[in-house]
Design a protein around this motif. Sequence first.
Motif, PDB file in Angstrom:
ATOM      1  N   THR A  47      47.622  30.587  37.016  1.00 29.26           N
ATOM      2  CA  THR A  47      46.717  30.351  38.128  1.00 29.26           C
ATOM      3  C   THR A  47      45.666  30.256  37.896  1.00 29.26           C
ATOM      4  O   THR A  47      45.023  30.292  37.122  1.00 29.26           O
ATOM      5  N   SER A  48      45.552  28.997  38.726  1.00 30.75           N
ATOM      6  CA  SER A  48      43.414  27.683  38.140  1.00 30.75           C
ATOM      7  C   SER A  48      43.418  26.802  38.799  1.00 30.75           C
ATOM      8  O   SER A  48      44.225  26.446  39.176  1.00 30.75           O
ATOM      9  N   ASN A  49      42.044  26.626  38.653  1.00 36.46           N
ATOM     10  CA  ASN A  49      41.381  25.656  39.701  1.00 36.46           C
ATOM     11  C   ASN A  49      40.709  25.272  38.659  1.00 36.46           C
ATOM     12  O   ASN A  49      40.183  23.965  39.586  1.00 36.46           O
ATOM     13  N   LEU A  50      41.152  25.115  37.402  1.00 33.94           N
ATOM     14  CA  LEU A  50      40.831  24.002  36.262  1.00 33.94           C
ATOM     15  C   LEU A  50      41.980  22.866  35.367  1.00 33.94           C
ATOM     16  O   LEU A  50      42.924  23.901  35.238  1.00 33.94           O
ATOM     17  N   GLU A  51      41.836  21.849  36.010  1.00 37.54           N
ATOM     18  CA  GLU A  51      42.364  21.111  34.640  1.00 37.54           C
ATOM     19  C   GLU A  51      42.220  21.758  33.782  1.00 37.54           C
ATOM     20  O   GLU A  51      41.143  22.224  32.721  1.00 37.54           O
ATOM     21  N   PHE A  52      43.648  21.479  32.194  1.00 31.73           N
ATOM     22  CA  PHE A  52      43.582  22.183  31.120  1.00 31.73           C
ATOM     23  C   PHE A  52      42.639  21.738  30.727  1.00 31.73           C
ATOM     24  O   PHE A  52      42.305  22.202  29.403  1.00 31.73           O
ATOM     25  N   SER A  53      42.495  20.907  30.496  1.00 38.25           N
ATOM     26  CA  SER A  53      40.927  20.120  29.647  1.00 38.25           C
ATOM     27  C   SER A  53      40.104  21.047  29.838  1.00 38.25           C
ATOM     28  O   SER A  53      38.761  20.499  29.271  1.00 38.25           O
ATOM     29  N   GLN A  54      39.963  21.083  31.203  1.00 38.16           N
ATOM     30  CA  GLN A  54      38.129  22.229  31.175  1.00 38.16           C
ATOM     31  C   GLN A  54      38.273  23.417  31.366  1.00 38.16           C
ATOM     32  O   GLN A  54      37.428  25.055  31.177  1.00 38.16           O
ATOM     33  N   TRP A  55      38.989  24.153  30.292  1.00 35.42           N
ATOM     34  CA  TRP A  55      40.086  25.406  29.964  1.00 35.42           C
ATOM     35  C   TRP A  55      38.840  26.273  28.550  1.00 35.42           C
ATOM     36  O   TRP A  55      39.127  26.988  28.861  1.00 35.42           O
ATOM     37  N   ASN A  56      38.401  24.685  27.532  1.00 33.87           N
ATOM     38  CA  ASN A  56      37.621  25.690  26.986  1.00 33.87           C
ATOM     39  C   ASN A  56      36.465  25.992  27.279  1.00 33.87           C
ATOM     40  O   ASN A  56      35.224  26.839  26.389  1.00 33.87           O
ATOM     41  N   THR A  57      35.765  25.671  28.924  1.00 32.07           N
ATOM     42  CA  THR A  57      35.092  25.978  29.335  1.00 32.07           C
ATOM     43  C   THR A  57      34.903  27.648  29.452  1.00 32.07           C
ATOM     44  O   THR A  57      33.929  28.662  29.723  1.00 32.07           O
ATOM     45  N   VAL A  58      35.949  28.604  29.713  1.00 27.04           N
ATOM     46  CA  VAL A  58      36.814  30.031  29.659  1.00 27.04           C
ATOM     47  C   VAL A  58      36.626  29.892  28.618  1.00 27.04           C
ATOM     48  O   VAL A  58      36.348  31.215  28.627  1.00 27.04           O
ATOM     49  N   PHE A  59      37.587  29.494  27.982  1.00 30.69           N
ATOM     50  CA  PHE A  59      37.968  30.807  26.608  1.00 30.69           C
ATOM     51  C   PHE A  59      37.320  29.778  25.836  1.00 30.69           C
ATOM     52  O   PHE A  59      36.986  31.014  24.223  1.00 30.69           O
ATOM     53  N   GLY A  60      35.888  29.125  25.501  1.00 25.30           N
ATOM     54  CA  GLY A  60      34.536  28.828  24.383  1.00 25.30           C
ATOM     55  C   GLY A  60      35.611  28.310  23.168  1.00 25.30           C
ATOM     56  O   GLY A  60      34.042  28.310  22.082  1.00 25.30           O
ATOM     57  N   VAL A 107      57.703  44.567  29.924  1.00 24.91           N
ATOM     58  CA  VAL A 107      57.003  44.204  30.938  1.00 24.91           C
ATOM     59  C   VAL A 107      58.047  42.453  30.714  1.00 24.91           C
ATOM     60  O   VAL A 107      57.962  42.012  30.050  1.00 24.91           O
ATOM     61  N   GLU A 108      58.708  42.040  32.222  1.00 25.21           N
ATOM     62  CA  GLU A 108      59.551  40.710  32.318  1.00 25.21           C
ATOM     63  C   GLU A 108      58.442  39.279  32.664  1.00 25.21           C
ATOM     64  O   GLU A 108      58.892  38.949  32.526  1.00 25.21           O
ATOM     65  N   LEU A 109      57.837  40.077  33.465  1.00 22.70           N
ATOM     66  CA  LEU A 109      56.952  38.653  33.713  1.00 22.70           C
ATOM     67  C   LEU A 109      55.215  39.561  34.200  1.00 22.70           C
ATOM     68  O   LEU A 109      55.123  40.552  35.056  1.00 22.70           O
ATOM     69  N   ILE A 110      54.044  39.091  34.014  1.00 25.85           N
ATOM     70  CA  ILE A 110      53.011  39.084  33.842  1.00 25.85           C
ATOM     71  C   ILE A 110      52.079  37.860  34.463  1.00 25.85           C
ATOM     72  O   ILE A 110      52.690  37.003  34.397  1.00 25.85           O
ATOM     73  N   VAL A 111      52.087  38.932  36.145  1.00 24.46           N
ATOM     74  CA  VAL A 111      51.390  37.052  36.456  1.00 24.46           C
ATOM     75  C   VAL A 111      49.346  36.838  35.991  1.00 24.46           C
ATOM     76  O   VAL A 111      48.658  38.721  36.134  1.00 24.46           O
ATOM     77  N   ILE A 112      49.057  35.959  35.225  1.00 25.19           N
ATOM     78  CA  ILE A 112      47.383  36.094  35.323  1.00 25.19           C
ATOM     79  C   ILE A 112      46.918  35.110  36.220  1.00 25.19           C
ATOM     80  O   ILE A 112      47.188  34.029  36.112  1.00 25.19           O
ATOM     81  N   ASP A 113      46.187  35.239  37.327  1.00 22.80           N
ATOM     82  CA  ASP A 113      45.317  35.290  38.336  1.00 22.80           C
ATOM     83  C   ASP A 113      43.901  34.324  37.597  1.00 22.80           C
ATOM     84  O   ASP A 113      43.027  35.734  36.980  1.00 22.80           O
ATOM     85  N   GLU A 114      43.607  33.161  39.080  1.00 19.73           N
ATOM     86  CA  GLU A 114      42.207  32.623  38.152  1.00 19.73           C
ATOM     87  C   GLU A 114      42.029  31.937  37.259  1.00 19.73           C
ATOM     88  O   GLU A 114      40.784  32.998  36.607  1.00 19.73           O
ATOM     89  N   ILE A 115      42.520  32.235  36.247  1.00 14.59           N
ATOM     90  CA  ILE A 115      41.816  31.287  34.952  1.00 14.59           C
ATOM     91  C   ILE A 115      41.065  30.465  35.326  1.00 14.59           C
ATOM     92  O   ILE A 115      41.864  29.199  35.720  1.00 14.59           O
ATOM     93  N   GLY A 116      39.245  30.553  35.209  1.00 14.81           N
ATOM     94  CA  GLY A 116      38.809  29.563  35.461  1.00 14.81           C
ATOM     95  C   GLY A 116      37.747  29.499  36.358  1.00 14.81           C
ATOM     96  O   GLY A 116      37.014  28.924  36.423  1.00 14.81           O
ATOM     97  N   PHE A 117      37.126  31.033  37.001  1.00 10.81           N
ATOM     98  CA  PHE A 117      36.427  31.323  37.960  1.00 10.81           C
ATOM     99  C   PHE A 117      35.775  31.867  36.677  1.00 10.81           C
ATOM    100  O   PHE A 117      34.050  31.876  36.572  1.00 10.81           O
ATOM    101  N   VAL A 118      34.977  32.649  35.567  1.00  9.40           N
ATOM    102  CA  VAL A 118      34.957  33.019  34.699  1.00  9.40           C
ATOM    103  C   VAL A 118      35.134  33.304  33.384  1.00  9.40           C
ATOM    104  O   VAL A 118      36.120  33.355  33.084  1.00  9.40           O
ATOM    105  N   PRO A 119      33.945  32.799  32.884  1.00 11.36           N
ATOM    106  CA  PRO A 119      33.852  32.842  31.497  1.00 11.36           C
ATOM    107  C   PRO A 119      34.374  33.603  30.500  1.00 11.36           C
ATOM    108  O   PRO A 119      33.857  34.278  31.226  1.00 11.36           O
TER     109      PRO A 119
END
Length: 160
Positions: free
Chosen positions: A109-122, A72-84
Amino acid sequence: MEELQFLTHKENLIFMGTVGTGKTHLATAIALKACQEGRRVRFYTAASLANILLEKNNKGTLNNYLGTLKKVELIVIDEIGFVPLHKDAAELLFQVISDCYERKSLIITSNLEFSQWNTVFGDNRLTAALVDRLIHHSHIVIFSGESYRLTQSMQRQRTR
């Protein structure tokens, strides 16, 4: 084409901002344009891709699935941040994003700033490594303003 030059350069687009401001809409439009030009594209929510990766890993078919993503040439990952994400799912999603680094383009796409991504990835280290790879060759677009859906709903309420 000039509009999709980021694909040629294997750059990423990262759309960040509040809910309802058009991030997914724009990501979908760009993905559709890429499809119309004959590019191979996949679109996932972060949660659905994580679940697919977990399922494939549990069935022993993860390597085959990762092989299909390499085409695949392009992968879209939508909604990082909605679900841990579950720890294993977060690690598998990290693997996919890491495999894309300098090899293909991502739209995130994300509704979170990078500094908050640890809440998603743990995991702070995994999150730092993920963000580091993502932003290296990226165009970051910040979406602000009121939710389009909220604005439309309020206008409908006023006209009734």
